[in-house]
Design an enzyme around this catalytic site. Structure first.
Site, PDB file in Angstrom:
ATOM      1  N   GLU A   1       1.102  -1.098   0.134  1.00 56.64           N
ATOM      2  CA  GLU A   1       0.369  -0.405   0.364  1.00 56.64           C
ATOM      3  C   GLU A   1       0.954   0.818   0.067  1.00 56.64           C
ATOM      4  OE1 GLU A   1      -4.440  -1.698   2.368  1.00 56.64           O
ATOM      5  OE2 GLU A   1      -2.678  -1.131   4.089  1.00 56.64           O
TER       6      GLU A   1
ATOM      7  N   CYS B   1       3.867   8.776   1.000  1.00 57.81           N
ATOM      8  CA  CYS B   1       3.868   7.480   1.948  1.00 57.81           C
ATOM      9  C   CYS B   1       4.450   6.241   0.963  1.00 57.81           C
ATOM     10  CB  CYS B   1       3.007   7.390   3.238  1.00 57.81           C
ATOM     11  SG  CYS B   1       3.570   6.742   4.354  1.00 57.81           S
TER      12      CYS B   1
ATOM     13  N   CYS C   1       6.610  -7.232   7.239  1.00 62.96           N
ATOM     14  CA  CYS C   1       7.702  -6.405   8.451  1.00 62.96           C
ATOM     15  C   CYS C   1       7.619  -8.037   9.179  1.00 62.96           C
ATOM     16  CB  CYS C   1       7.243  -5.408   9.010  1.00 62.96           C
ATOM     17  SG  CYS C   1       9.079  -4.564   9.723  1.00 62.96           S
TER      18      CYS C   1
ATOM     19  N   CYS D   1       6.162  -4.849  15.640  1.00 60.73           N
ATOM     20  CA  CYS D   1       5.943  -4.257  16.456  1.00 60.73           C
ATOM     21  C   CYS D   1       4.797  -4.966  16.832  1.00 60.73           C
ATOM     22  CB  CYS D   1       6.458  -2.544  15.527  1.00 60.73           C
ATOM     23  SG  CYS D   1       8.089  -2.143  15.714  1.00 60.73           S
TER      24      CYS D   1
ATOM     25  N   CYS E   1       1.510  -2.790  15.278  1.00 54.38           N
ATOM     26  CA  CYS E   1       1.610  -3.084  13.879  1.00 54.38           C
ATOM     27  C   CYS E   1       0.643  -3.872  13.388  1.00 54.38           C
ATOM     28  CB  CYS E   1       2.664  -2.255  13.272  1.00 54.38           C
ATOM     29  SG  CYS E   1       3.019  -1.700  11.545  1.00 54.38           S
TER      30      CYS E   1
ATOM     31  N   GLY F   1       6.936  -1.885   6.374  1.00 59.34           N
ATOM     32  CA  GLY F   1       8.508  -2.405   6.057  1.00 59.34           C
ATOM     33  C   GLY F   1       9.390  -1.497   6.656  1.00 59.34           C
ATOM     34  N   GLU F   2      10.558  -1.980   7.385  1.00 63.21           N
ATOM     35  CA  GLU F   2      11.552  -1.377   7.467  1.00 63.21           C
ATOM     36  C   GLU F   2      12.506  -1.384   6.375  1.00 63.21           C
ATOM     37  OE1 GLU F   2      13.146  -0.160  10.829  1.00 63.21           O
ATOM     38  OE2 GLU F   2      14.424   0.072   9.141  1.00 63.21           O
TER      39      GLU F   2
ATOM     40  N   SER G   1      12.696   5.862   7.009  1.00 64.44           N
ATOM     41  CA  SER G   1      12.208   5.997   8.420  1.00 64.44           C
ATOM     42  C   SER G   1      12.691   4.747   9.011  1.00 64.44           C
ATOM     43  CB  SER G   1      11.122   6.382   8.783  1.00 64.44           C
ATOM     44  OG  SER G   1      10.076   6.017   9.762  1.00 64.44           O
TER      45      SER G   1
ATOM     46  N   SER H   1      13.156   5.698  14.518  1.00 66.37           N
ATOM     47  CA  SER H   1      11.156   5.587  15.556  1.00 66.37           C
ATOM     48  C   SER H   1      11.872   4.709  16.962  1.00 66.37           C
ATOM     49  CB  SER H   1      10.501   4.625  14.857  1.00 66.37           C
ATOM     50  OG  SER H   1       8.964   5.090  15.692  1.00 66.37           O
TER      51      SER H   1
ATOM     52  N   CYS I   1      -0.219   5.357  10.031  1.00 66.63           N
ATOM     53  CA  CYS I   1       0.955   4.303  10.436  1.00 66.63           C
ATOM     54  C   CYS I   1       0.332   3.293  11.687  1.00 66.63           C
ATOM     55  CB  CYS I   1       1.477   5.538  11.156  1.00 66.63           C
ATOM     56  SG  CYS I   1       2.129   6.872  10.676  1.00 66.63           S
TER      57      CYS I   1
HETATM   58  S1  SF4 Z   1       6.169   0.031  12.910  1.00 62.45           S
HETATM   59 FE1  SF4 Z   1       7.053   0.289  11.427  1.00 62.45          FE
HETATM   60  S2  SF4 Z   1       9.012  -1.387  11.765  1.00 62.45           S
HETATM   61 FE2  SF4 Z   1       7.442  -1.542  13.295  1.00 62.45          FE
HETATM   62  S3  SF4 Z   1       6.305  -3.553  12.142  1.00 62.45           S
HETATM   63 FE3  SF4 Z   1       5.403  -2.051  11.912  1.00 62.45          FE
HETATM   64  S4  SF4 Z   1       6.621  -1.606   9.576  1.00 62.45           S
HETATM   65 FE4  SF4 Z   1       7.622  -2.913  10.394  1.00 62.45          FE
END
Ligand code: SF4
Length: 349
Positions: free
Chosen positions: A96, A111, A118, A122, A125, A168-169, A200, A223, A342
């Site tokens: 997305e 974005c 990911c 987290c 998330c 994703g990271e 980020s 973050s 987010c």
């Molecule tokens: S907040 Fe960012 S780094 Fe953490 S699981 Fe979600 S997408 Fe991955």
């Protein structure tokens, strides 16, 4: 046999080297990038006819037709105008992209996602709960950019920035993200100002240091999740393998090397990380590191975590002003009603 190349998959410098090996100079590369990025031309016949790209170069591009992501959903938030695009890869994985309307009339920031799913885990998330995960290729990141930009242009608006804060990271897909950023920044390609592109990370220390060492011109946002290792282990379990003091030390090395403030993003969760103790711990951690603290209220579709109420958030801001004494910004995380905020991107909304 000649090895073909997709110009959306390599950086501008590599593209020049590749073209030079075929007897073409940087002017030809600029024409090619301009045809793809400015006019959206993806066919070799048109490269040759409209941009005078030599046949020997056009025939070295492939595989043809150049693959595209399939756009299969687009939804606009009636609440705040955020727009979410859902794409599908060749193997039908969802990713997305969010169109973020900026204060400046007609300006939009994109974005972008850097991965499907990911692995950072987290706990607030939705992306972390996706079962299929892989890095996006550079051309897949670029195709998000190109297709989202087409949507923005069709609305009479323009793209003025891009943030890697989608799925994703980004630092787990370091090379492809940096190549994509280089293409987006290139004046013959995406033409987005370097300072309007933000990478980020949830705090991967070796990659933050690599980014600093390489002198990348893009903005960096780190973050934190929380100011203590104990709370970070609960909120950002994989990233918490690096002690938070090491994460902030790496952010400090970046800030000092670049002579800039590093953005520290902080997801605010009611009753979890927004107390006086948390503000004090954050202040001690930051010390005199030049930072800007972005406060983002959590949006957790599972309901496990709630954003702080107005009073709780104001108290935390006041405490941060006392303990940190540097710019504190409340960052709006929009598109909550369309699962575009987010931490809510999961390819299902
Ligand atoms: S907040 Fe960012 S780094 Fe953490 S699981 Fe979600 S997408 Fe991955």
């Amino acid at each position: 046999m000649d090895v073909t190349i997709d110009p959306r998959d390599v950086g501008p410098g590599e593209l020049e080297t590749w073209a030079a090996a075929r007897g073409c100079d940087a002017v030809v590369v600029r024409k090619l990038l301009s045809a793809i990025f400015r006019r959206g031309v993806l066919e070799p016949d048109r490269w040759m006819a409209e941009s005078q790209i030599p046949k020997r170069l056009a025939e070295s591009i492939g595989p043809l037709p150049l693959p595209r992501l399939r756009l299969d959903a687009s939804v606009v938030s009636p609440g705040d105008g955020f727009q979410k695009l859902r794409f599908r890869t060749a193997e039908d994985l969802a990713l997305e992209t969010v169109l973020i309307p900026l204060h400046k009339e007609g300006a939009v920031s994109l974005c972008l996602s850097s991965q499907v799913g990911c692995a950072m885990g987290c706990t607030f998330c939705a992306t972390a709960r996706m079962t299929t995960r892989r890095n996006l290729k550079t051309w897949e990141i670029i195709d998000q950019f190109l297709q989202a930009r087409d949507v923005v242009h069709s609305q009479g608006r323009r793209v003025t920035g891009a943030v890697f804060m989608g799925m994703g990271e980004p630092f787990l897909n370091y090379d492809n993200v940096m190549t994509a950023a280089d293409l987006m920044r290139c004046s013959s390609a995406g033409s987005v100002a370097a300072k309007a592109i933000t990478i980020s990370t949830v705090g991967l220390v070796p990659e933050i240091d690599r980014y600093t060492r390489e002198g990348r011109r893009y903005r960096l946002a780190v973050s934190l999740g929380a100011a203590t290792d104990e709370k970070r282990r609960e909120l950002v379990p994989v990233a918490a393998r690096w002690p938070v003091a090491e994460v902030v030390a790496a952010a400090r090395r970046y800030a000092l090397a670049r002579r800039t403030r590093v953005t520290l993003a902080y997801v605010c969760i009611s009753g979890v990380n927004v107390g006086e103790d948390d503000a004090r711990a954050l202040g001690e951690l930051i010390g005199d590191t030049p930072v800007r603290v972005d406060l983002i209220e959590v949006t957790d579709p599972t309901g496990r975590y709630s954003p702080p109420g107005a009073d709780e958030l104001q108290s935390f801001r006041d405490a941060l002003t006392r303990h940190v004494g540097q710019p504190i910004v409340r960052r709006y995380s929009g598109g909550k009603d369309i699962q575009a905020a987010c931490g809510t991107l999961a390819g299902t909304g």
